[in-house]
Design an enzyme around this catalytic site. Structure first.
Site, PDB file in Angstrom:
ATOM      1  N   LYS A  14      -1.369   9.659   5.088  1.00  0.00           N
ATOM      2  CA  LYS A  14      -2.110   8.862   4.094  1.00  0.00           C
ATOM      3  C   LYS A  14      -3.635   9.039   4.202  1.00  0.00           C
ATOM      4  O   LYS A  14      -4.324   9.087   3.189  1.00  0.00           O
ATOM      5  CB  LYS A  14      -1.740   7.385   4.227  1.00  0.00           C
TER       6      LYS A  14
ATOM      7  N   ALA B  12      -1.100   1.000   7.430  1.00  0.00           N
ATOM      8  CA  ALA B  12      -0.572   0.033   6.456  1.00  0.00           C
ATOM      9  C   ALA B  12      -1.516  -1.160   6.334  1.00  0.00           C
ATOM     10  O   ALA B  12      -1.826  -1.611   5.217  1.00  0.00           O
ATOM     11  CB  ALA B  12       0.822  -0.414   6.867  1.00  0.00           C
TER      12      ALA B  12
ATOM     13  N   TYR C 113      11.497  -2.979   6.830  1.00  0.00           N
ATOM     14  CA  TYR C 113      12.691  -3.504   6.162  1.00  0.00           C
ATOM     15  C   TYR C 113      13.926  -2.913   6.819  1.00  0.00           C
ATOM     16  O   TYR C 113      13.869  -1.883   7.477  1.00  0.00           O
ATOM     17  CB  TYR C 113      12.664  -3.194   4.660  1.00  0.00           C
TER      18      TYR C 113
HETATM   19  P1  NDP Z   1       0.590   3.140  12.046  1.00  0.00           P
HETATM   20  O1  NDP Z   1       1.211   4.077  13.005  1.00  0.00           O
HETATM   21  O2  NDP Z   1      -0.631   3.553  11.313  1.00  0.00           O
HETATM   22  O3  NDP Z   1       0.195   1.764  12.816  1.00  0.00           O
HETATM   23  C1  NDP Z   1       1.109   1.160  13.707  1.00  0.00           C
HETATM   24  C2  NDP Z   1       0.659  -0.233  14.104  1.00  0.00           C
HETATM   25  O4  NDP Z   1       1.648  -0.773  14.999  1.00  0.00           O
HETATM   26  C3  NDP Z   1      -0.663  -0.256  14.869  1.00  0.00           C
HETATM   27  O5  NDP Z   1      -1.303  -1.486  14.669  1.00  0.00           O
HETATM   28  C4  NDP Z   1      -0.176  -0.120  16.328  1.00  0.00           C
HETATM   29  O6  NDP Z   1      -1.071  -0.640  17.280  1.00  0.00           O
HETATM   30  C5  NDP Z   1       1.059  -0.999  16.290  1.00  0.00           C
HETATM   31  N1  NDP Z   1       1.990  -0.617  17.353  1.00  0.00           N
HETATM   32  C6  NDP Z   1       2.750   0.501  17.397  1.00  0.00           C
HETATM   33  N2  NDP Z   1       3.479   0.535  18.542  1.00  0.00           N
HETATM   34  C7  NDP Z   1       3.124  -0.581  19.242  1.00  0.00           C
HETATM   35  C8  NDP Z   1       3.533  -1.108  20.504  1.00  0.00           C
HETATM   36  N3  NDP Z   1       4.418  -0.487  21.283  1.00  0.00           N
HETATM   37  N4  NDP Z   1       2.999  -2.291  20.900  1.00  0.00           N
HETATM   38  C9  NDP Z   1       2.109  -2.932  20.122  1.00  0.00           C
HETATM   39  N5  NDP Z   1       1.680  -2.481  18.908  1.00  0.00           N
HETATM   40  C10 NDP Z   1       2.190  -1.312  18.485  1.00  0.00           C
HETATM   41  O7  NDP Z   1       1.762   2.707  11.056  1.00  0.00           O
HETATM   42  P2  NDP Z   1       1.591   2.098   9.589  1.00  0.00           P
HETATM   43  O8  NDP Z   1       0.468   1.127   9.643  1.00  0.00           O
HETATM   44  O9  NDP Z   1       1.543   3.184   8.589  1.00  0.00           O
HETATM   45  O10 NDP Z   1       2.998   1.343   9.384  1.00  0.00           O
HETATM   46  C11 NDP Z   1       3.267   0.099   9.994  1.00  0.00           C
HETATM   47  C12 NDP Z   1       4.619  -0.414   9.513  1.00  0.00           C
HETATM   48  O11 NDP Z   1       4.548  -0.757   8.127  1.00  0.00           O
HETATM   49  C13 NDP Z   1       5.765   0.609   9.650  1.00  0.00           C
HETATM   50  O12 NDP Z   1       6.905  -0.085  10.124  1.00  0.00           O
HETATM   51  C14 NDP Z   1       5.991   1.070   8.218  1.00  0.00           C
HETATM   52  O13 NDP Z   1       7.313   1.482   7.987  1.00  0.00           O
HETATM   53  C15 NDP Z   1       5.669  -0.204   7.445  1.00  0.00           C
HETATM   54  N6  NDP Z   1       5.289   0.049   6.042  1.00  0.00           N
HETATM   55  C16 NDP Z   1       6.066  -0.502   5.055  1.00  0.00           C
HETATM   56  C17 NDP Z   1       5.748  -0.325   3.738  1.00  0.00           C
HETATM   57  C18 NDP Z   1       6.615  -0.937   2.687  1.00  0.00           C
HETATM   58  O14 NDP Z   1       6.481  -0.564   1.517  1.00  0.00           O
HETATM   59  N7  NDP Z   1       7.460  -1.901   3.012  1.00  0.00           N
HETATM   60  C19 NDP Z   1       4.578   0.477   3.321  1.00  0.00           C
HETATM   61  C20 NDP Z   1       3.806   0.991   4.437  1.00  0.00           C
HETATM   62  C21 NDP Z   1       4.173   0.786   5.747  1.00  0.00           C
HETATM   63  P3  NDP Z   1      -2.241   0.296  17.899  1.00  0.00           P
HETATM   64  O15 NDP Z   1      -3.338   0.291  16.883  1.00  0.00           O
HETATM   65  O16 NDP Z   1      -2.594  -0.400  19.155  1.00  0.00           O
HETATM   66  O17 NDP Z   1      -1.646   1.665  18.111  1.00  0.00           O
END
Ligand code: NDP
Length: 274
Positions: free
Chosen positions: A65, A130, A219
């Protein structure tokens, strides 16, 4: 036939072809919508070839993205702010335009579920792509306050700084969610990817009161881990992100084809496992 697709790496899990296929059936339009798994180093050339060969629109998902943002002209100020693009198309002068429909899709689904953000105390869990994509649409709704909790504080602080001219944002670690404010939140949005492993951010249940609405961007056919956590903590509502997925797809569909599909019917079909 007009060609569309979704690009990611990996892409096997994507439900976008099925959703856009249903939209096209409803609107009596003939479209071809495919999944494309593209290696990161081939993303630029894939996009240029797709449009050079007459493709009409692409959806962009993880991890491209921000890459798509850099490749395109932002469709709006909101896209410029979010620095993330999930919808690409060519405008009338052949420029590659990037839009982001995640924010409008989320806000539409919140409304579908009678969750209003205006003057509400809002907690966002996560500061990844996201969270970045939905923030401009959330701020537009004038919540009373926004707190972002994230594992990596610096990423949340980056968002705090980038959006500071529009809204003051509090930033905390998950373990300190209670420490910012003694009051529970009206709306909690989980924008972390922890749900993929069946986990939830480790925040205090004191963040929830009986009128709190919880929304998980993730979801699943069963309750997601965050939905379960919210229900266990007696939240008034706990909803997963399937509705957002369909709503953000509908906004892309309208941008490309000018037709507005009936999203409710499609969410219901997917929930029934059809
Ligand atoms: P990113 O990889 O950009 O961000 C992931 C986020 O999760 C960060 O804040 C990260 O923290 C945190 N995270 C990941 N692993 C851990 C962990 N082990 N412990 C604590 N925090 C953690 O992903 P996206 O932002 O693109 O997506 C996030 C979610 O949103 C996904 O599940 C995706 O499927 C969902 N989504 C759903 C949509 C929909 O239409 N329903 C649309 C877009 C996304 P840190 O910054 O510390 O790494």
């Amino acid at each position: 036939m007009k060609a569309f697709g979704v690009v990611g790496h990996p892409i096997g899990h994507s439900r976008s072809p099925e959703i856009h296929g249903q939209f096209a059936l409803q609107c009596k339009l003939d479209i071809d919508y495919l999944k494309f798994d593209v290696e990161p180093e081939k993303f630029d050339s894939f996009v240029s070839e797709f449009f050079a060969n007459g493709g009409v629109g692409l959806n962009i998902t993880v991890p491209f993205k921000e890459h798509a943002f850099r490749l395109s002209t932002p469709a709006s100020e909101k896209v410029k702010l979010s620095k993330a693009v999930n919808t690409l198309y060519l405008n009338e002068i052949g420029e590659l335009v990037g839009d982001n429909t995640d924010g409008p899709g989320l806000v539409k689904d919140l409304l579908n579920n009678d969750i209003l953000l205006e003057q509400k105390r809002l907690l966002i869990l996560g500061a990844g792509g996201a969270a970045r994509g939905i923030l401009p649409s959330i701020i537009e709704k004038s919540p009373a306050s926004i707190t972002i909790a994230n594992r990596t504080i610096e990423k949340a602080e980056q968002l705090q700084q980038e959006f500071s001219h529009l809204q003051s944002i509090d930033v905390v670690g998950f373990e300190d969610v209670d420490g910012v404010d003694t009051e529970p939140y009206d709306v909690i949005i989980n924008a972390t990817s922890l749900g993929i492993q069946g986990e939830t951010p480790n925040i205090s249940p004191k963040a929830v009161k009986s009128s709190t609405c919880c929304y998980d961007l993730m979801y699943s056919s069963d309750d997601t881990a965050f939905v379960k956590w919210a229900l266990d903590n007696k939240a008034q509502k706990a909803i997963d992100g399937l509705g957002m997925l369909v709503e953000q797809a509908a906004v892309s569909f309208e941008i490309w084809l000018g037709a507005i599909p009936d999203t409710r019917a499609i969410v219901d079909r997917i929930r029934r496992g059809e």
